[in-house]
Design an enzyme around this catalytic site. Structure first.
Site, PDB file in Angstrom:
ATOM      1  N   GLU A 434      20.807  39.519 103.141  1.00  0.00           N
ATOM      2  CA  GLU A 434      20.509  38.191 103.464  1.00  0.00           C
ATOM      3  C   GLU A 434      20.277  38.078 104.990  1.00  0.00           C
ATOM      4  OE1 GLU A 434      19.469  35.902 101.418  1.00  0.00           O
ATOM      5  OE2 GLU A 434      19.896  37.020  99.732  1.00  0.00           O
ATOM      6  N   HIS A 437      16.972  38.727 106.369  1.00  0.00           N
ATOM      7  CA  HIS A 437      16.055  37.879 106.085  1.00  0.00           C
ATOM      8  C   HIS A 437      16.215  36.805 107.479  1.00  0.00           C
ATOM      9  CE1 HIS A 437      14.336  38.337 102.215  1.00  0.00           C
ATOM     10  NE2 HIS A 437      15.532  38.259 101.656  1.00  0.00           N
TER      11      HIS A 437
HETATM   12 ZN    ZN Z   1      15.778  38.157  99.575  1.00  0.00          ZN
END
Ligand code: ZN
Ligand code: ADP
Ligand code: MG
Length: 628
Positions: A434, A437
């Site tokens: 995460e 990202h």
């Molecule tokens: Zn992802």
């Protein structure tokens, strides 16, 4: 007013049968014998014998188990019963006393009664129930009138007069364009002379077109609430009938009723169920029925006089599947787009629905609307309700800002699943994924800032997610923005590769999204050098996810696929480089997320902007302690 044409709840057939059978059984078991027995006095055998000897017994009827006899006492005959005992002297005694030995049943009257109650009454009840059921069946198929067979095939369209829905245009937030167009229709129905004086005639039909949950049905109900004319409402699926020809008959009946009640509005919801494109000769009967219904609808629309004031509204979320004949001038020639709400529209819709619940004064609707980008009216209504539910769950009297924020996540990503336990290793991988990202997004210009990152699993199956929220709405996306988006999607996997040197299944949704964007960029948006502005895909079904159909040759397709792969790979490499260059921050942020499970956009930016701590949190293994 109930526009949904719901029928009152019906009990299934078998319930009535069960009731009938139970009634008959009860009759036979309880009522009959007791009726019979009531007039018969039970006596013991010795009483019987003494009566015989005294000459009081006029007749005796010897059955296998009982003896029925008539005693004459004070001039009154009484029928009595006693048990039969093996007694060889009995006949002699009876004979001596002058008692007549009769072969028949003890009481003729009770035989008739038992016949009546045992057979005639139950059969009568059965016949009555049967007749009543068949009448009900008729009325549910036909019109419900007393006509029985004659009303077969009449429409279910009900006449709704005036504003009993209680729904007004003010209940529909946003959608100003649609409301304006519909207001015109309402206005025409109120004052037709203003329009006829100038020579204008209203369009016969208007089609509400838009994605699911944007308030098409709601708008139609609001028209019913605003217009003080009769309102006929029927859903397309109600035309689809068991028997060929019934649908067409319903259409005919609907328009006949409408013509009688003009000026009025006819609303056909989900018109695509009957209005699908007609295909050539089909073998299946189902198609035939639908075609007949559609043809009848077209005929009726042509047939009636527009100046009489019958306006036909219809709603659909698949306009491109409608038969072109329906959209021809003189039919549904006016399209009313009902699009997903924009930022302001979302805020208004939230406010409309929030009126129904208690909220704290600190709730910022603009923030919520911003975070719920892309949500439809129905989803926003759902968000408000979820917020209220959450407040109740936590024992509060008001819904607060965090309630709304959490409910956005619930509606978008499913419920928090607190009892799904990730192993520490998994949790760590998800943290890096995460942050991957988020970091790629943050390091690129022109990408939406991170709003929140969490690694609390969701019921939808997502193990974590990164929520990005655009500062303002925008409608045009540049090539760079789209590329950055792809890079952001690949960032999760890139972080896994970089840190763990292995990859997991966690990126499947990212892959799907990245591919979709890359493909659209090349095949539809003309964003590649090779193909210039040539479309290689057409999108049908625009409101329902969009099925793309290829319009290019096989060779071009192959090349297209190759270009898509190249485009995604370039962005993937870019993401890897961004993370490599910021690996210190990647570790620091992932550690924070691992420990806190949720990180807000502000916290994220604060950590990102502060200088790296002196002691580097380099190895992910350290976090795992003993387990790693
Ligand atoms: Zn992802
Ligand atoms: P559609 O027919 O377009 O699929 P509906 O009209 O059935 O959508 O909308 C479903 C629900 O969503 C409505 O009952 C309403 O609560 C909410 N809703 C949708 N759009 C709006 C809007 N513009 N304003 C207020 N509520 C809305
Ligand atoms: Mg609808």
């Amino acid at each position: 007013m109930n526009l949904d044409n719901k029928k009152p709840g019906k009990r299934p057939l078998y319930v009535y049968y069960i009731i009938a059978v139970v009634a008959i059984l009860l009759l036979n078991i309880l009522v009959l014998p007791s009726l019979q027995e009531r007039s018969i006095e039970k006596t013991d055998y010795s009483t019987f014998l003494s009566n015989v000897d005294r000459g009081n017994v006029s007749t005796a009827n010897i059955q296998s188990d009982y003896i029925y006899y008539v005693v004459r006492k004070n001039g009154v005959d009484t029928t009595c019963r006693t048990v039969r005992i093996e007694d060889p002297d009995l006949i002699k005694r009876l004979y001596a006393a002058g008692t007549a030995i009769v072969p028949e049943e003890p009481q003729k009257q009770s035989i008739i009664l038992s016949l009546l109650l045992g057979y005639v009454v139950p059969i009568g009840i059965f016949i009555l129930i049967g007749r009543w059921l068949s009448k009900k069946l008729m009325s549910s198929m036909g019109n419900g009138g007393p006509g029985g067979m004659m009303s077969f095939g009449k429409s279910n369209a009900k006449v709704y007069v005036k504003s009993s829905t209680g729904i007004k245009f003010s209940d529909v937030a946003g959608e100003d364009e649609a409301k304006e167009l519909l207001t015109e229709i309402v206005d025409y129905l109120h004052n037709p002379h203003i329009y006829t004086e100038i020579g204008a005639s209203m369009p016969k039909g208007a089609l509400l077109v838009g994605p699911p949950g944007t308030g098409k049905t709601l708008l139609a109900k609001a028209v019913a609430g605003e217009a003080e004319v009769p309102f006929f409402s029927i859903s397309g699926s109600e035309f689809v009938e068991m028997f060929v020809g019934m649908g067409a008959a319903k259409v005919r009946d609907l328009f006949k009723q409408a013509n009688e009640k003009a000026p009025c509005i006819v609303f056909i919801d989900e018109i695509d169920t009957i209005g699908k494109k007609r295909d050539g000769a089909g073998f299946s009967g189902g198609n035939d029925e639908r075609e007949q219904t559609l043809n009848q609808l077209l005929t009726e629309m042509d047939g009636f006089d527009g100046s009489k004031g019958v306006v036909i509204l219809a709603a659909t979320n698949r306009p491109d599947s409608l038969d072109p004949a329906l959209l021809r001038p003189g039919r549904f020639d006016r399209r009313i787009p009902v699009e997903l709400p924009d930022l302001q529209g979302r805020e208004e819709i939230l406010r409309v629905h929030a009126k129904k619940i208690k909220i704290s004064d600190s709730v910022r609707f603009d923030e919520i609307a911003k975070a719920a980008a892309g949500a439809s009216g129905a989803e926003l209504a759902n968000i408000v309700n979820e917020a209220a539910l959450r407040a109740v769950r936590d024992g509060r009297k008001f819904a607060t800002q965090p309630d709304f924020e959490e409910s956005i996540e619930v509606v978008i990503a499913g419920y928090q699943k607190k009892n799904r336990v990730l192993s520490n290793k998994e949790k760590l991988i998800v943290s890096y994924h995460e942050i991957g990202h988020a970091l790629v997004a943050a390091m690129q210009t022109d990408s939406a800032p991170v709003h929140k990152i969490t690694i609390i699993p969701r019921t939808s199956g997502a193990l974590g997610y990164t929520m990005q929220v655009d500062e303002k709405e925008h409608f045009l996306m540049s090539k760079e923005e789209l590329e950055n988006k792809i890079a952001t999607f690949t960032g999760g996997r890139a972080a896994e590769e970089l840190i763990f040197h292995s990859i997991t299944t966690g990126a499947s949704n990212d892959i799907e999204q990245a591919t979709k964007i890359a493909r659209a960029m090349i095949s539809r948006y003309g964003m590649s050098d090779e193909f210039d502005m040539v479309a290689m895909e057409n999108v049908s079904n625009q409101y329902l996810g969009g099925d793309a159909s290829l319009t290019c040759s096989f060779e071009t397709q192959t090349l297209l696929d190759k270009k898509v792969v190249e485009l995604v790979r370039r962005q993937h490499e870019k993401a890897l480089k961004i993370l490599q260059d910021n690996i210190g921050k990647l570790h620091e942020l992932a550690k924070y997320l691992y420990e806190h499970e949720t990180i807000t956009g502000d916290e994220f930016m604060k950590i990102l902007e502060q200088p790296l701590p002196a002691v580097e949190t380099s190895q992910p293994g350290e976090l795992l302690g003993t387990e790693a």
